[in-house]
Design a protein around this motif. Structure first.
Motif, PDB file in Angstrom:
ATOM      1  N   ARG A  71       9.330   9.664 -17.292  1.00  0.00           N
ATOM      2  CA  ARG A  71      10.442   8.715 -17.394  1.00  0.00           C
ATOM      3  C   ARG A  71      11.217   8.635 -16.089  1.00  0.00           C
ATOM      4  O   ARG A  71      11.548   7.545 -15.603  1.00  0.00           O
ATOM      5  N   GLN A  72      11.534   9.783 -15.506  1.00  0.00           N
ATOM      6  CA  GLN A  72      12.289   9.817 -14.250  1.00  0.00           C
ATOM      7  C   GLN A  72      11.496   9.180 -13.111  1.00  0.00           C
ATOM      8  O   GLN A  72      12.029   8.394 -12.329  1.00  0.00           O
ATOM      9  N   ALA A  73      10.214   9.527 -13.029  1.00  0.00           N
ATOM     10  CA  ALA A  73       9.367   8.958 -11.981  1.00  0.00           C
ATOM     11  C   ALA A  73       9.224   7.450 -12.170  1.00  0.00           C
ATOM     12  O   ALA A  73       9.224   6.695 -11.190  1.00  0.00           O
ATOM     13  N   GLY A  74       9.123   7.001 -13.416  1.00  0.00           N
ATOM     14  CA  GLY A  74       9.021   5.569 -13.694  1.00  0.00           C
ATOM     15  C   GLY A  74      10.270   4.817 -13.276  1.00  0.00           C
ATOM     16  O   GLY A  74      10.197   3.738 -12.675  1.00  0.00           O
ATOM     17  N   LEU A  75      11.435   5.389 -13.566  1.00  0.00           N
ATOM     18  CA  LEU A  75      12.704   4.767 -13.172  1.00  0.00           C
ATOM     19  C   LEU A  75      12.829   4.724 -11.651  1.00  0.00           C
ATOM     20  O   LEU A  75      13.234   3.707 -11.074  1.00  0.00           O
ATOM     21  N   ALA A  76      12.455   5.812 -10.987  1.00  0.00           N
ATOM     22  CA  ALA A  76      12.501   5.857  -9.522  1.00  0.00           C
ATOM     23  C   ALA A  76      11.521   4.848  -8.928  1.00  0.00           C
ATOM     24  O   ALA A  76      11.842   4.161  -7.947  1.00  0.00           O
ATOM     25  N   GLY A  77      10.325   4.745  -9.508  1.00  0.00           N
ATOM     26  CA  GLY A  77       9.334   3.780  -9.032  1.00  0.00           C
ATOM     27  C   GLY A  77       9.816   2.347  -9.190  1.00  0.00           C
ATOM     28  O   GLY A  77       9.612   1.506  -8.310  1.00  0.00           O
ATOM     29  N   ASN A 103       0.828  -1.220   0.000  1.00  0.00           N
ATOM     30  CA  ASN A 103       0.000   0.000   0.000  1.00  0.00           C
ATOM     31  C   ASN A 103       0.856   1.261   0.000  1.00  0.00           C
ATOM     32  O   ASN A 103       0.557   2.225  -0.701  1.00  0.00           O
ATOM     33  N   LEU A 104       1.926   1.243   0.792  1.00  0.00           N
ATOM     34  CA  LEU A 104       2.816   2.400   0.863  1.00  0.00           C
ATOM     35  C   LEU A 104       3.477   2.645  -0.489  1.00  0.00           C
ATOM     36  O   LEU A 104       3.526   3.783  -0.971  1.00  0.00           O
ATOM     37  N   TYR A 105       3.944   1.581  -1.134  1.00  0.00           N
ATOM     38  CA  TYR A 105       4.550   1.701  -2.461  1.00  0.00           C
ATOM     39  C   TYR A 105       3.545   2.292  -3.458  1.00  0.00           C
ATOM     40  O   TYR A 105       3.870   3.216  -4.198  1.00  0.00           O
ATOM     41  N   GLU A 106       2.346   1.763  -3.482  1.00  0.00           N
ATOM     42  CA  GLU A 106       1.313   2.255  -4.419  1.00  0.00           C
ATOM     43  C   GLU A 106       1.012   3.729  -4.174  1.00  0.00           C
ATOM     44  O   GLU A 106       0.871   4.504  -5.120  1.00  0.00           O
ATOM     45  N   PHE A 107       0.937   4.122  -2.912  1.00  0.00           N
ATOM     46  CA  PHE A 107       0.669   5.525  -2.602  1.00  0.00           C
ATOM     47  C   PHE A 107       1.824   6.418  -3.049  1.00  0.00           C
ATOM     48  O   PHE A 107       1.607   7.475  -3.652  1.00  0.00           O
ATOM     49  N   ILE A 108       3.055   5.998  -2.772  1.00  0.00           N
ATOM     50  CA  ILE A 108       4.214   6.802  -3.158  1.00  0.00           C
ATOM     51  C   ILE A 108       4.274   6.971  -4.669  1.00  0.00           C
ATOM     52  O   ILE A 108       4.462   8.074  -5.180  1.00  0.00           O
ATOM     53  N   VAL A 109       4.106   5.887  -5.405  1.00  0.00           N
ATOM     54  CA  VAL A 109       4.250   5.922  -6.859  1.00  0.00           C
ATOM     55  C   VAL A 109       3.092   6.641  -7.548  1.00  0.00           C
ATOM     56  O   VAL A 109       3.305   7.394  -8.501  1.00  0.00           O
TER      57      VAL A 109
END
Length: 189
Positions: free
Chosen positions: A173-179, A81-87
């Motif tokens: 792209r940056q957010a996807g790589l970080a995620g 849940n935390l991962y989904e919220f962050i991303v």
């Protein structure tokens, strides 16, 4: 929900990964013999007051970002849940904007553990303002004011918060790589 809730939850994830439990329910001791998972221990490790830590844990439990451990009764991060919220939600709830040039601690893809993952086109690096910092760059307000001090005590927390800032600040792209990097570290995928 407040921004420090994310800092507290990421600190709990970091503590879990560092093996703060010795086994058989025995806890290692942190600063001054304190249980690092206790409210007092989290206060000394994050710089967030005991009152705010307690309120943060309650908010995280009620939102589903944390679940109560049946044996110990303490709040544990619900990683999925935390991962989904962050991303997917964090950049809308707690947006970040680059500000004026200042001295501080590198964040996002300028952080030491993420440097080189992404080649930028000559932009200034992003930093958390911090008077003792050695780097110059565009300021980014951290999720909580004590983050620059807290990350100096915990490299995992630093990486997680830098990834969170990369998601908050980055393009698709940056957010996807970080995620993706967060998923590898956080969810072990």
């Amino acid at each position: 929900m407040k921004s420090q809730d994310i800092v507290v939850l990421l600190k709990l994830v970091s503590l879990q990964e560092q093996g703060e439990f010795a086994g058989h329910g025995e806890q290692r001791r942190g600063f001054a013999g304190e249980d690092p998972f206790s409210v007092r221990g989290l206060e000394s490790l994050t710089g967030i007051s005991k009152t705010e830590i307690n309120a943060s844990l309650k908010r995280s439990l009620s939102s589903g970002l944390a679940i109560k451990d049946r044996d110990t009764g303490r709040a544990n991060p619900h990683r999925r849940n935390l991962y989904e919220f962050i991303v997917h939600g964090l950049k809308f709830v707690f947006p970040a904007k680059a500000g004026a040039m200042t001295r501080g601690i590198p964040t996002a893809f300028a952080a030491p553990m993420l440097k080189g993952l992404l080649v930028s086109g000559g932009e200034y690096i992003h930093i958390w303002p911090y008077a003792q910092g050695r780097d110059m760059g565009q300021s980014v307000a951290p999720l909580f004011k004590s983050v620059p001090e807290a990350v100096q005590k915990d490299e995992r927390l630093y990486e997680y918060l830098a990834l969170v800032d990369a998601i908050r600040l980055g393009n698709q792209r940056q957010a996807g790589l970080a995620g993706q990097r967060l998923s590898e570290r956080f969810l072990k995928k």
